[in-house]
Enzyme design. Sequence first.
Site, PDB file in Angstrom:
ATOM      1  N   ASN A  69       0.920  -0.998  -0.083  1.00 31.76           N
ATOM      2  CA  ASN A  69      -0.047  -0.054   0.157  1.00 31.76           C
ATOM      3  C   ASN A  69       0.996   1.361   0.059  1.00 31.76           C
ATOM      4  O   ASN A  69       2.107   1.043   0.304  1.00 31.76           O
ATOM      5  CB  ASN A  69      -1.008   0.139   1.066  1.00 31.76           C
ATOM      6  CG  ASN A  69      -2.382  -1.028   1.272  1.00 31.76           C
ATOM      7  OD1 ASN A  69      -2.763  -0.910   0.090  1.00 31.76           O
ATOM      8  ND2 ASN A  69      -2.288  -1.960   2.197  1.00 31.76           N
ATOM      9  N   CYS A  78      -4.678  -7.335  -3.801  1.00 32.97           N
ATOM     10  CA  CYS A  78      -5.364  -6.269  -4.488  1.00 32.97           C
ATOM     11  C   CYS A  78      -5.614  -6.822  -5.778  1.00 32.97           C
ATOM     12  O   CYS A  78      -4.928  -7.245  -6.741  1.00 32.97           O
ATOM     13  CB  CYS A  78      -4.321  -5.157  -4.761  1.00 32.97           C
ATOM     14  SG  CYS A  78      -4.815  -3.725  -5.456  1.00 32.97           S
ATOM     15  N   ASN A 183     -11.478  -1.991   4.140  1.00 34.15           N
ATOM     16  CA  ASN A 183     -11.918  -1.076   3.024  1.00 34.15           C
ATOM     17  C   ASN A 183     -13.522  -0.625   3.214  1.00 34.15           C
ATOM     18  O   ASN A 183     -14.274  -1.517   3.605  1.00 34.15           O
ATOM     19  CB  ASN A 183     -11.725  -1.523   1.719  1.00 34.15           C
ATOM     20  CG  ASN A 183     -10.320  -1.572   1.232  1.00 34.15           C
ATOM     21  OD1 ASN A 183      -9.208  -1.292   2.439  1.00 34.15           O
ATOM     22  ND2 ASN A 183      -9.896  -2.008   0.337  1.00 34.15           N
ATOM     23  N   GLU A 203     -10.250   3.338   0.784  1.00 35.61           N
ATOM     24  CA  GLU A 203      -8.974   2.091   1.053  1.00 35.61           C
ATOM     25  C   GLU A 203      -8.270   2.587   2.358  1.00 35.61           C
ATOM     26  O   GLU A 203      -7.838   3.471   2.545  1.00 35.61           O
ATOM     27  CB  GLU A 203      -8.386   2.093  -0.100  1.00 35.61           C
ATOM     28  CG  GLU A 203      -9.129   1.399  -1.470  1.00 35.61           C
ATOM     29  CD  GLU A 203      -8.132   0.756  -2.251  1.00 35.61           C
ATOM     30  OE1 GLU A 203      -7.077  -0.150  -1.899  1.00 35.61           O
ATOM     31  OE2 GLU A 203      -8.175   1.062  -3.489  1.00 35.61           O
ATOM     32  N   CYS A 213     -11.387  -0.199  -6.766  1.00 32.54           N
ATOM     33  CA  CYS A 213     -10.758  -1.331  -5.923  1.00 32.54           C
ATOM     34  C   CYS A 213     -11.471  -2.569  -6.482  1.00 32.54           C
ATOM     35  O   CYS A 213     -12.640  -2.827  -6.177  1.00 32.54           O
ATOM     36  CB  CYS A 213     -11.375  -0.930  -4.279  1.00 32.54           C
ATOM     37  SG  CYS A 213     -10.653  -2.411  -3.298  1.00 32.54           S
ATOM     38  N   THR A 215     -11.137  -5.845  -5.214  1.00 35.15           N
ATOM     39  CA  THR A 215     -11.712  -6.687  -4.467  1.00 35.15           C
ATOM     40  C   THR A 215     -12.973  -6.082  -3.555  1.00 35.15           C
ATOM     41  O   THR A 215     -13.730  -6.778  -3.110  1.00 35.15           O
ATOM     42  CB  THR A 215     -10.693  -7.084  -3.104  1.00 35.15           C
ATOM     43  OG1 THR A 215     -10.230  -5.988  -2.797  1.00 35.15           O
ATOM     44  CG2 THR A 215      -9.559  -7.834  -3.626  1.00 35.15           C
TER      45      THR A 215
END
Length: 277
Positions: A69, A78, A183, A203, A213, A215
């Site tokens: 990240n 990710c 998230n 996030e 994003c 996921t």
Amino acid sequence: MSLAGQAFTKMSGSGNDFIFLDATEIDLLPMLPPAVVTALCARGTGVGADGIVTIQRSVHADYQMVYLNSDGSRADLCGNATLCSVRMAERLGLVGEGEVRVETDSGVLEARLLKGVAEVELPVVSDLRKDMPFRRERDERWIGFALTGVPHLVVRVEDVATVDVTGRGRPLRRDPSLPYGANVNFVSPSTDGSAGWMIRTYERGVEAETLACGTGSVSSAILLHEHGEVAATVSLRTRSGREHRVGLRRVAEGWVPSLSGDARFVFEGVIGEGGGF
């Protein structure tokens, strides 16, 4: 050791942007402590990105990807970075068209590359809660939870365009009931008359709203399906305007989701004098 002079590739997955580093010949992770990652990902003074991805060789799959990240923390998975990694692995000569196996911190994932379009199957989702005991704000119908490699809250709202994603997402992301945080995704039906959905995501690790994003889209699709609002295949338009396509398959252990979407090369460069930090 400094990263100055290290080549990199900037990629974007539906607006979720990443710095990709080729680590097939040398282990670059020791050169990526949090301070360096944060500096490289900073917009205005660094390259600018939501995270950094290293591509390295694997004995368990066609290649391994590690995702960091923008705050330097290492994430298990990710979705958008994985989609981009398939195309990057092809450019590096590690894979070709067809079936691909990707080693991640969430395990080895099955993926495929067909005519330049990547699709990935994510781990089975079994940790799922349709209704979390949070106080709901006005226009929030329900709040659910799904663990799709990383933890996600999904908030069903009337119109994502009216949501204060940071103001509402930040306290939910840090709720004491979530030991690792989460998230936070806000979803609503499209307002343009199409059959799709819209999604916006706060996030963790980035600690801000991102343009997409992967996921998060998967978690949202599963919970929307559990609530009877979508079929087993759904499109979600991200904040960037690009779409994620999620397919769901039910097995005894839970849901097996697949994710496809935009994954493109933006530019290539070389880390300059800031590489030493």
